[in-house]
Design a protein around this motif. Structure first.
Motif, PDB file in Angstrom:
ATOM      1  N   ALA A   1     -37.747  12.347  48.117  1.00 52.14           N
ATOM      2  CA  ALA A   1     -36.591  12.813  47.346  1.00 52.14           C
ATOM      3  C   ALA A   1     -35.284  12.257  47.879  1.00 52.14           C
ATOM      4  CB  ALA A   1     -36.556  14.345  47.350  1.00 52.14           C
ATOM      5  N   ASP A   2     -35.226  11.969  49.167  1.00 53.05           N
ATOM      6  CA  ASP A   2     -33.993  11.487  49.787  1.00 53.05           C
ATOM      7  C   ASP A   2     -34.017   9.980  50.050  1.00 53.05           C
ATOM      8  OD1 ASP A   2     -35.927  11.585  51.736  1.00 53.05           O
ATOM      9  OD2 ASP A   2     -34.708  12.630  53.228  1.00 53.05           O
ATOM     10  N   PHE A   3     -34.890   9.258  49.352  1.00 54.65           N
ATOM     11  CA  PHE A   3     -34.990   7.822  49.602  1.00 54.65           C
ATOM     12  C   PHE A   3     -33.692   7.089  49.289  1.00 54.65           C
ATOM     13  CE2 PHE A   3     -35.958   3.546  47.810  1.00 54.65           C
ATOM     14  CZ  PHE A   3     -36.302   2.932  49.006  1.00 54.65           C
ATOM     15  N   GLY A   4     -32.957   7.515  48.274  1.00 55.04           N
ATOM     16  CA  GLY A   4     -31.741   6.828  47.876  1.00 55.04           C
ATOM     17  C   GLY A   4     -30.737   6.700  49.002  1.00 55.04           C
ATOM     18  N   GLU A   5     -30.500   7.784  49.719  1.00 53.62           N
ATOM     19  CA  GLU A   5     -29.527   7.755  50.814  1.00 53.62           C
ATOM     20  C   GLU A   5     -30.203   7.471  52.151  1.00 53.62           C
ATOM     21  OE1 GLU A   5     -27.088  11.221  50.789  1.00 53.62           O
ATOM     22  OE2 GLU A   5     -26.199  10.776  48.837  1.00 53.62           O
ATOM     23  N   ARG A   6     -31.096   8.330  52.558  1.00 50.21           N
ATOM     24  CA  ARG A   6     -31.716   8.177  53.882  1.00 50.21           C
ATOM     25  C   ARG A   6     -32.531   6.888  53.989  1.00 50.21           C
ATOM     26  NH1 ARG A   6     -36.074  12.458  56.342  1.00 50.21           N
ATOM     27  NH2 ARG A   6     -36.780  11.176  58.107  1.00 50.21           N
ATOM     28  N   GLY A   7     -33.179   6.492  52.889  1.00 47.12           N
ATOM     29  CA  GLY A   7     -33.972   5.273  52.896  1.00 47.12           C
ATOM     30  C   GLY A   7     -33.226   4.040  52.427  1.00 47.12           C
ATOM     31  N   GLY A   8     -31.948   4.208  52.048  1.00 44.25           N
ATOM     32  CA  GLY A   8     -31.120   3.075  51.637  1.00 44.25           C
ATOM     33  C   GLY A   8     -31.368   2.571  50.230  1.00 44.25           C
ATOM     34  N   GLY A   9     -32.162   3.296  49.435  1.00 49.37           N
ATOM     35  CA  GLY A   9     -32.532   2.814  48.111  1.00 49.37           C
ATOM     36  C   GLY A   9     -31.374   2.546  47.180  1.00 49.37           C
ATOM     37  N   PHE A  10     -30.297   3.310  47.302  1.00 44.98           N
ATOM     38  CA  PHE A  10     -29.155   3.126  46.399  1.00 44.98           C
ATOM     39  C   PHE A  10     -28.541   1.736  46.517  1.00 44.98           C
ATOM     40  CE2 PHE A  10     -28.567   7.949  46.577  1.00 44.98           C
ATOM     41  CZ  PHE A  10     -29.186   8.144  45.347  1.00 44.98           C
ATOM     42  N   LEU A  11     -28.617   1.134  47.694  1.00 43.13           N
ATOM     43  CA  LEU A  11     -27.981  -0.172  47.890  1.00 43.13           C
ATOM     44  C   LEU A  11     -28.646  -1.273  47.070  1.00 43.13           C
ATOM     45  CD1 LEU A  11     -27.219  -0.216  51.722  1.00 43.13           C
ATOM     46  CD2 LEU A  11     -25.677   0.329  49.826  1.00 43.13           C
ATOM     47  N   ALA A  12     -29.867  -1.048  46.624  1.00 44.88           N
ATOM     48  CA  ALA A  12     -30.560  -2.067  45.829  1.00 44.88           C
ATOM     49  C   ALA A  12     -30.000  -2.185  44.419  1.00 44.88           C
ATOM     50  CB  ALA A  12     -32.054  -1.744  45.753  1.00 44.88           C
TER      51      ALA A  12
END
Length: 323
Positions: free
Chosen positions: A208-219
């Motif tokens: 659920a937190d991949f976007g921020e914690r996993g950096g997914g949003f930067l893609a």
């Protein structure tokens, strides 16, 4: 009518560019840089250097960035190893600093420059997905820089077509790639984001937190999309590199999730391991993103690969065993 149509078209294009730029700024606000910057020949690299002990260098895959590793994996290693994770140029916060190649050779050379700039003594090089192809390229070009390879769900063999989920990124024209990245790619990517992530992570659930914690949003930034499109349009380089695997004299390990929906474990794992003298292949339950979804098993496997590096006496600590 022609003039009004042209104005309307220009307005739409301007709106798409503005939307893409705003999305990029939002992503960077939510996922700021958290490491150091280093200028090497060909690139300005953003990287994190943590822990102490035998050195492990990690390079991520297509559309990824260093948080793919810091999400859960590095914390399982830093008690015993010095771990360096790097944004590849064009991804995360790393950039190219001159005009030149963007293929596997160029990216491998930049990782080699990083190893030399940090004065690392033959580290274990970890490559995930496309990062695996880059690690293998460096091993065939500059093996003296490395102590061993640990390839996680790596791209290793030439493919006639890109994985279905990445086919929209394939475009031989740099001009068209740039135009699409600045206009259509970001809004379309947002529409398809849920399906894309479910495919990339499947059969494992998407954190659920991949976007921020996993950096997914930067893609989802135009620059990252352009970089990914350029990279996937140049993976044909593997046709020249794969025949050289038989000459690799380093200890090599390959780890795959049995349920990987992006790359075929048999083709890119077992077949490649059989080609490289002494290479070891293992499979665990999971999909393509096992550094995030199976960090205990991946860390345990990495410790065993680190123990194979000549001169590295660090024993693998008892964690979940890859099967």
């Amino acid at each position: 009518m022609v003039k009004s149509g042209a104005l309307a078209g220009a307005g739409i294009i301007g709106g798409l560019i503005a939307f893409s730029s705003l999305s990029a700024r939002s992503a960077e606000h939510r996922v700021p840089p958290e490491g150091r910057f280093l200028d090497v020949d060909g690139a300005r690299l953003h990287y994190i250097d943590i822990g102490s002990g035998p050195v492990i260098v990690m390079i991520h895959g297509l559309t990824g960035q260093l948080r793919n590793f810091t999400y859960a994996l590095t914390e399982r290693l830093v008690s015993d190893y010095r771990v360096i994770v790097v944004d590849r140029p064009g991804s995360g916060y790393s950039t190219y600093n001159r005009v030149g190649g963007r293929g596997l050779d160029a990216q491998a050379a930049i990782i080699g420059h990083l190893i030399k700039a940090l004065k690392l003594d033959q580290p274990l090089l970890v490559g995930h997905s496309l990062g695996g192809a880059i690690a293998l390229t460096l091993a065939t070009k500059r093996p003296e820089l490395l102590g061993g390879l640990a390839l996680v769900a790596p791209l290793t063999q030439p493919m006639d077509d890109a994985p279905d989920i990445f086919l929209p990124l394939v475009n031989p024209s740099p001009v068209r790639r740039a135009i699409i990245a600045r206009t259509l790619a970001v809004p379309l990517g947002k529409v398809k984001r849920k399906r894309t992530l479910e495919t990339v992570f499947g059969p494992d659930p998407v954190p659920a937190d991949f976007g921020e914690r996993g950096g997914g949003f930067l893609a989802s930034r135009p620059s990252a999309i352009y970089a990914a499109s350029t990279e996937i349009s140049n993976v044909g380089d593997l046709a020249e590199i794969a025949p050289l695997y038989r000459d690799i004299a380093l200890p090599v390990g390959i780890l795959f999730g049995r349920g990987d929906r992006i790359l075929d474990p048999e083709l890119h794992g077992a077949k490649t391991a059989a080609t490289i003298p002494g290479a070891r292949y293992e499979a665990i339950d999971g999909g393509h993103m096992i550094p995030l979804t199976a960090p205990d098993a991946t860390a345990s496997w990495l410790r065993r690969q680190a123990g194979r590096v000549p001169g590295n006496s660090m024993a693998a600590l008892p964690q979940e065993t890859a099967r």
